[in-house]
Write a protein that holds these residues in place. Sequence first.
Motif, mmCIF file in Angstrom:
data_model
loop_
_atom_site.group_PDB
_atom_site.id
_atom_site.type_symbol
_atom_site.label_atom_id
_atom_site.label_comp_id
_atom_site.label_asym_id
_atom_site.label_seq_id
_atom_site.Cartn_x
_atom_site.Cartn_y
_atom_site.Cartn_z
ATOM 1 N N ILE A 190 118.692 10.708 -13.583
ATOM 2 C CA ILE A 190 117.707 10.251 -14.510
ATOM 3 C C ILE A 190 118.487 9.634 -16.272
ATOM 4 C CG2 ILE A 190 115.574 10.273 -15.838
ATOM 5 C CD1 ILE A 190 114.922 12.129 -12.684
ATOM 6 N N TYR A 191 118.795 8.533 -16.247
ATOM 7 C CA TYR A 191 118.755 8.456 -18.129
ATOM 8 C C TYR A 191 117.924 8.414 -18.827
ATOM 9 C CZ TYR A 191 123.476 8.221 -15.647
ATOM 10 O OH TYR A 191 124.370 8.281 -14.648
ATOM 11 N N ILE A 192 117.581 8.908 -20.249
ATOM 12 C CA ILE A 192 116.699 7.997 -21.054
ATOM 13 C C ILE A 192 117.166 7.683 -21.786
ATOM 14 C CG2 ILE A 192 114.777 9.099 -22.699
ATOM 15 C CD1 ILE A 192 114.132 10.264 -19.366
ATOM 16 N N ILE A 193 116.949 6.133 -22.374
ATOM 17 C CA ILE A 193 117.410 6.071 -23.088
ATOM 18 C C ILE A 193 116.620 4.619 -24.043
ATOM 19 C CG2 ILE A 193 119.539 5.150 -21.750
ATOM 20 C CD1 ILE A 193 118.115 2.392 -21.005
ATOM 21 N N ASP A 194 116.861 3.768 -25.539
ATOM 22 C CA ASP A 194 115.704 3.059 -25.751
ATOM 23 C C ASP A 194 114.890 2.146 -24.924
ATOM 24 O OD1 ASP A 194 115.142 1.329 -27.716
ATOM 25 O OD2 ASP A 194 116.527 0.743 -28.872
ATOM 26 N N GLN A 195 114.108 2.228 -24.910
ATOM 27 C CA GLN A 195 113.573 0.937 -24.087
ATOM 28 C C GLN A 195 113.824 -0.425 -24.354
ATOM 29 O OE1 GLN A 195 109.081 1.495 -23.014
ATOM 30 N NE2 GLN A 195 108.808 0.111 -23.925
ATOM 31 N N LEU A 232 115.740 5.818 -16.841
ATOM 32 C CA LEU A 232 116.177 5.194 -15.750
ATOM 33 C C LEU A 232 116.732 5.745 -14.776
ATOM 34 C CD1 LEU A 232 118.697 2.531 -17.422
ATOM 35 C CD2 LEU A 232 116.781 1.568 -16.477
ATOM 36 N N ALA A 233 116.080 5.384 -13.637
ATOM 37 C CA ALA A 233 116.494 6.383 -12.277
ATOM 38 C C ALA A 233 117.221 5.883 -11.086
ATOM 39 C CB ALA A 233 115.970 7.181 -11.504
ATOM 40 N N SER A 269 113.331 1.762 -13.574
ATOM 41 C CA SER A 269 113.432 1.919 -14.202
ATOM 42 C C SER A 269 111.876 2.032 -14.566
ATOM 43 C CB SER A 269 113.900 1.425 -16.017
ATOM 44 O OG SER A 269 112.909 0.603 -16.346
ATOM 45 N N LEU A 270 111.135 3.533 -15.643
ATOM 46 C CA LEU A 270 109.862 3.758 -15.767
ATOM 47 C C LEU A 270 109.970 3.871 -17.015
ATOM 48 C CD1 LEU A 270 107.475 5.137 -14.455
ATOM 49 C CD2 LEU A 270 108.142 7.038 -15.467
ATOM 50 N N LYS A 271 108.968 2.302 -17.696
ATOM 51 C CA LYS A 271 108.806 1.627 -19.450
ATOM 52 C C LYS A 271 107.908 2.910 -20.036
ATOM 53 C CE LYS A 271 107.144 -1.701 -19.587
ATOM 54 N NZ LYS A 271 106.450 -2.884 -20.097
ATOM 55 N N ASP A 272 107.848 3.481 -21.363
ATOM 56 C CA ASP A 272 106.913 3.871 -21.829
ATOM 57 C C ASP A 272 106.895 5.847 -21.301
ATOM 58 O OD1 ASP A 272 105.637 2.329 -23.231
ATOM 59 O OD2 ASP A 272 104.747 1.488 -21.404
ATOM 60 N N VAL A 273 107.836 5.775 -21.936
ATOM 61 C CA VAL A 273 108.591 7.437 -21.791
ATOM 62 C C VAL A 273 108.586 8.297 -23.228
ATOM 63 C CG1 VAL A 273 110.046 8.902 -21.236
ATOM 64 C CG2 VAL A 273 109.411 6.952 -19.781
ATOM 65 N N ALA A 274 108.232 9.593 -23.884
ATOM 66 C CA ALA A 274 108.466 10.102 -24.588
ATOM 67 C C ALA A 274 109.515 11.135 -24.833
ATOM 68 C CB ALA A 274 107.385 10.078 -25.260
ATOM 69 N N LEU A 275 110.250 11.968 -25.677
ATOM 70 C CA LEU A 275 111.116 12.958 -25.517
ATOM 71 C C LEU A 275 109.948 13.652 -26.749
ATOM 72 C CD1 LEU A 275 114.645 12.826 -25.398
ATOM 73 C CD2 LEU A 275 113.432 13.354 -23.542
ATOM 74 N N VAL A 276 109.898 15.355 -26.191
ATOM 75 C CA VAL A 276 109.332 15.852 -26.863
ATOM 76 C C VAL A 276 110.641 17.113 -26.834
ATOM 77 C CG1 VAL A 276 107.545 17.193 -27.260
ATOM 78 C CG2 VAL A 276 107.199 15.737 -25.562
ATOM 79 N N SER A 277 111.314 18.001 -27.766
ATOM 80 C CA SER A 277 111.876 18.583 -28.242
ATOM 81 C C SER A 277 111.738 19.689 -28.986
ATOM 82 C CB SER A 277 112.995 17.471 -27.847
ATOM 83 O OG SER A 277 113.627 17.341 -29.689
#
Length: 458
Positions: free
Chosen positions: A435-440, A394-395, A306-314
């Motif tokens: 990859i799954y992008i979820i709440d940290q 999460l990968a 899991s990679l922390k501190d990710v953001a989504l720009v949309s």
Amino acid sequence: MKVLKFGGTSVGTVESLRSVKQIVEEIPGNAIIVVSALGGLTDKLISTAQLASMANPNWKSEMEAIRQRHLNIIEQVVPEELKEEVTTKVSRQLDALERNYEGVALLRTLPENTLDNIVSFGERMSSVIVAAMVENGKRYFSPDFIVTEKWYGKNIAETKKTDNLISKAFENIGPNEKAVVPGFISKDILTGEITNLGRGGSDYTGALIAAALDAEVLEIWTDVDGFMTADPRVVKEALIIPHLTFTESMELCNFGAKVVYPPTIFPVFHKNIPIKILNTFNPKAPGSLITDQTLEEDFDVKGVSSLKDVALVSFEINPELKNPSYHKRALNALSKHGIRIIPVANPNPDLELCFAVAATDSDRSLNILQTEFAPEISKGYIQSPLLKRNLAALALVGKNMRNKSALAARVGHSLRRKGIIVEAYSPGNSDTSIIYIIDQEKSPEALLLIHSLIFKEH
Ligand code: ASP
Ligand code: MG
């Protein structure tokens, strides 16, 4: 020939150094031994430099502690007949380091090249000690053969020249010689000033040497038993991964596994030289082996990271004014500015586009997209981009991930059942990861859940 790299914890204490000595002396014939600075020293060198630059007199006691730590180690690990010579040599290095700090304190500034010089003393000193400690040890000075050039303000290895210089440097290595090389440090190809390969760069020094010399193997000796199926601090049941491919190991590193410095893998991958991850504190453990081919007995999914501190720009697109070129334009604009994008799917590219980036890049990404699409935003073709922060990526890393849609769906379903919202995901985007992008905040829980789902049968 083998290339072995010992990290900071391996050369950090008298006990661990004794273990290093034993491992090195058991190698038949010659070998290259790359060493880091004593564990924690690079951080200390930097924090002391910062104190000095603020003219805070505490830098002096820090300097004294650095001095005592080295002299004490020499006293305990260097053979009697070499003690005086090594003490003199390292004391001279310590004096030079102290003069650097004095200069910084006097001028109250810390220019980058001064800091680079200061941090180089860690590996300069540890290599002198290790070379004296091991039988047939001979110390080499890596800035003589690892050269860097400036690239957008960063120092990066000039691999062609480095390759040639390494071949020459070790041309006449003795049949039983253990060539001890300081990791991390290098020299600028133009100015000749001391530079380095970035934090954690000793692994990369090992890889550059292994590649240039066509070594039989690159052994990374560290303080864990190898790559693991998940971060063992979160998932207690995590297993050692006995074997993985170069691509899988790169992917695990990109997604937060801290076993090796990511640039390390490329030069050896290119030459197809296997990497072994081994534990100085448990040298009999088999470790992890990294090669180019998948093995029959390999785990299907190698690990969950899991990679922390990710953001989504949309941004949303007005469906009546959709335009298939938006996606490509956004990607181009972001990558042109050096933003690394974590690939996630855009299930409805006509209605909404989203990109996952590191949180540190999020504001910049937003600005880049706002500028790129300013005309469309002002005309109302698309909505102004939005940012969602505090996310984790999460990968699931393994082979043939592109074809594992059933697994991808099963994982997504389990997450949702636990109330963990999947903000974005990437089924079928890559061969090596889903990859799954979820709440940290939910990331540890999700990691445990996915790990038990996948690895319970092992
Ligand atoms: N000593 C350096 C660091 O701590 C390089 C390394 O250990 O790989 O970053
Ligand atoms: Mg390291």
